[in-house]
Design a protein around this motif. Structure first.
Motif: not given
Length: 229
Positions: A14-16, A36-39, A52-60, A215-216
């Motif tokens: 559940g990190k993201t 940030l999700k560097p990798i 990456n969907s997780d990175a997109l969630a963080l960008q948002h 889950p958002d």
């Protein structure tokens, strides 16, 4: 310190959800944010490259908005361990290069709250000698531990917290995320497990996220608190 490294007890802990939820909660307090999700492995091809969907969630949840490459500079298509994905792509992941990028990004994009999300758990490898944990160690970052609440999580959580402290870092807080609804079905037993984690992790609990139908970040944020940080 306004930068934290988010790690988990396992893949799909559940990190993201937690990272994006904390960023959303910070935004509600009118704080500037950066995730940030560097990798990232498990990325999809787009006209702008792999995303990456997780990175997109963080960008948002990053405000002011930043470009995708700022959030996730290294993306791989296969949903496998990053070091294996890198080998298949003919690349080599190195702590020195990633930490340099992180340091420059944090310096150039200073925010009230910056969260760096790892991949998998604390000891996921970057290469034959280095792990994701070495990123946090190199930057001397306090860690936020996401505990995927399911059978076996007590052992996973305690071992991860012990490893973080053995590496000389602080567990700034922990978050429980119910990944298995059956684990929380018996209220008395569930509360006993949470009490055990609170006692043994010896770090403030930033919240317990129930199993969510949607889950958002917005739905997770009400269960989270930035105050202990």
């Amino acid at each position: 310190m306004n930068v934290w490294f988010v790690t988990g007890t396992d893949t799909d802990a559940g990190k993201t959800l937690v990272t994006s939820g904390l960023l959303y909660a910070a935004r509600q307090q009118q704080l500037s944010t950066l995730g940030l999700k560097p990798i990232a492995s498990g990325s999809q091809a787009t006209h702008e490259g792999l995303h990456n969907s997780d990175a997109l969630a963080l960008q948002h949840q990053s405000v002011p908005l930043v470009g995708y490459a700022t959030v996730n500079p290294i993306a791989f298509a296969p949903a496998i361990a990053p070091h294996l994905a890198a080998i298949e792509a003919g690349q080599r992941l190195e702590v020195s290069a990633v930490t340099h990028w992180l340091s420059e990004t944090i310096k150039q994009t200073a925010r009230d709250v910056t969260l760096i999300e790892g991949a998998g758990g604390w000891r996921v490898p970057l290469n034959e000698q280095e792990d994701f944990s070495d990123l946090a160690i190199a930057l001397e970052l306090p860690a936020i531990l996401v505990v995927g609440l399911k059978l076996g999580c007590l052992n996973h959580a305690r071992l991860t917290a012990e490893a973080i402290r053995a590496d000389g870092l602080v567990v700034a807080g922990w978050v429980g995320s119910v990944v298995d609804p059956a684990f929380a079905a018996d209220t008395d037993r569930f509360e006993a497990n949470i009490a055990h984690l609170n006692a043994k992790l010896a770090a403030p609990c930033l919240g317990i996220i129930p199993h969510l139908d949607a889950p958002d970040a917005e739905n997770a944020a009400p269960y989270l608190s930035l105050e202990p940080l």
